[in-house]
Write an enzyme that holds these catalytic residues in place. Sequence first.
Site, PDB file in Angstrom:
ATOM      1  N   CYS A  56     114.197 108.321  -4.970  1.00 23.58           N
ATOM      2  CA  CYS A  56     113.115 107.762  -5.786  1.00 23.58           C
ATOM      3  C   CYS A  56     112.367 106.770  -4.906  1.00 23.58           C
ATOM      4  O   CYS A  56     112.279 106.968  -3.686  1.00 23.58           O
ATOM      5  CB  CYS A  56     113.664 107.142  -7.070  1.00 23.58           C
ATOM      6  SG  CYS A  56     114.956 105.899  -6.826  1.00 23.58           S
ATOM      7  N   CYS A  95     117.197 102.382  -9.329  1.00 23.06           N
ATOM      8  CA  CYS A  95     117.152 102.750 -10.758  1.00 23.06           C
ATOM      9  C   CYS A  95     117.412 104.238 -10.986  1.00 23.06           C
ATOM     10  O   CYS A  95     118.469 104.625 -11.479  1.00 23.06           O
ATOM     11  CB  CYS A  95     115.797 102.377 -11.364  1.00 23.06           C
ATOM     12  SG  CYS A  95     115.433 100.619 -11.316  1.00 23.06           S
ATOM     13  N   SER A  98     117.308 107.274  -8.814  1.00 25.83           N
ATOM     14  CA  SER A  98     118.156 108.156  -7.983  1.00 25.83           C
ATOM     15  C   SER A  98     119.640 107.771  -8.013  1.00 25.83           C
ATOM     16  O   SER A  98     120.478 108.671  -7.929  1.00 25.83           O
ATOM     17  CB  SER A  98     117.624 108.287  -6.554  1.00 25.83           C
ATOM     18  OG  SER A  98     117.528 107.054  -5.900  1.00 25.83           O
ATOM     19  N   ASP A 135     109.423 105.495 -14.199  1.00 29.74           N
ATOM     20  CA  ASP A 135     110.035 104.371 -13.480  1.00 29.74           C
ATOM     21  C   ASP A 135     110.457 103.299 -14.498  1.00 29.74           C
ATOM     22  O   ASP A 135     109.604 102.730 -15.167  1.00 29.74           O
ATOM     23  CB  ASP A 135     108.992 103.829 -12.501  1.00 29.74           C
ATOM     24  CG  ASP A 135     109.477 102.639 -11.704  1.00 29.74           C
ATOM     25  OD1 ASP A 135     110.615 102.194 -11.942  1.00 29.74           O
ATOM     26  OD2 ASP A 135     108.705 102.168 -10.856  1.00 29.74           O
TER      27      ASP A 135
HETATM   28  P1  4NP Z   1     113.461 103.252  -8.604  1.00 29.36           P
HETATM   29  O1  4NP Z   1     112.727 102.042  -9.371  1.00 29.36           O
HETATM   30  O2  4NP Z   1     112.432 103.876  -7.663  1.00 29.36           O
HETATM   31  O3  4NP Z   1     113.830 104.180  -9.714  1.00 29.36           O
HETATM   32  O4  4NP Z   1     114.642 102.665  -7.891  1.00 29.36           O
HETATM   33  C1  4NP Z   1     112.025 101.058  -8.683  1.00 29.36           C
HETATM   34  C2  4NP Z   1     112.695 100.026  -8.085  1.00 29.36           C
HETATM   35  C3  4NP Z   1     111.995  99.048  -7.404  1.00 29.36           C
HETATM   36  C4  4NP Z   1     110.619  99.120  -7.308  1.00 29.36           C
HETATM   37  C5  4NP Z   1     109.941 100.157  -7.909  1.00 29.36           C
HETATM   38  C6  4NP Z   1     110.643 101.147  -8.594  1.00 29.36           C
HETATM   39  N1  4NP Z   1     109.899  98.117  -6.588  1.00 29.36           N
HETATM   40  O5  4NP Z   1     108.653  98.166  -6.570  1.00 29.36           O
HETATM   41  O6  4NP Z   1     110.541  97.223  -5.982  1.00 29.36           O
END
Ligand code: 4NP
Length: 160
Positions: free
Chosen positions: A11, A16, A18, A129
């Site tokens: 991801c 979150c 993956s 997300d």
């Molecule tokens: P993930 O969620 O891609 O499902 O792990 C996110 C975690 C952090 C961020 C964005 C999405 N970030 O911008 O830090």
Amino acid sequence: MHSPTRVMFFCLGNICRSPLAHGIFEDHIAQQQEEDRWHIESSGTSAYHVGEAPDPGSQRVATQHGIHIGAQRAQQLTTHHIETFDYLIAMSRSNLEAARKICPPEHEHKLLLVRDFEPTPHNADDVPDPWGHGDDAFEEVFSILSQCISPLYQHMTNDK
Ligand code: 4NP
């Protein structure tokens, strides 16, 4: 005996979505008693959270479903991963595009989108997300992913 099939879920942050896909897939293969036939990892297309444990929201929803993901640590997806894994499964279209940018053309066929395996009709390509959203958002991610994992497993098993 064949060498294990190598599967990478990815991801953006690897804290979150993956890690949940990783945990749900590991649980699925444990139920099939096929742990030695698969090598599973997850990663993020960004380096934002490298070394961190999964988000508390992902850990909570996983635990509610009897799945432990707390020992995972975030890593960044690399070209070397793409070259050495058999399947790399994106959580969203934008993650897939980011992976394509670092993917040698001869490996592009390994890049897949997880919701392409969702059996029930849906209009979305992306696992939403959940970062910074509440528990319901993590529950929705878990629910989407748990529908995709068995058809994805079947697809990869048929390829073996
Ligand atoms: P993930 O969620 O891609 O499902 O792990 C996110 C975690 C952090 C961020 C964005 C999405 N970030 O911008 O830090």
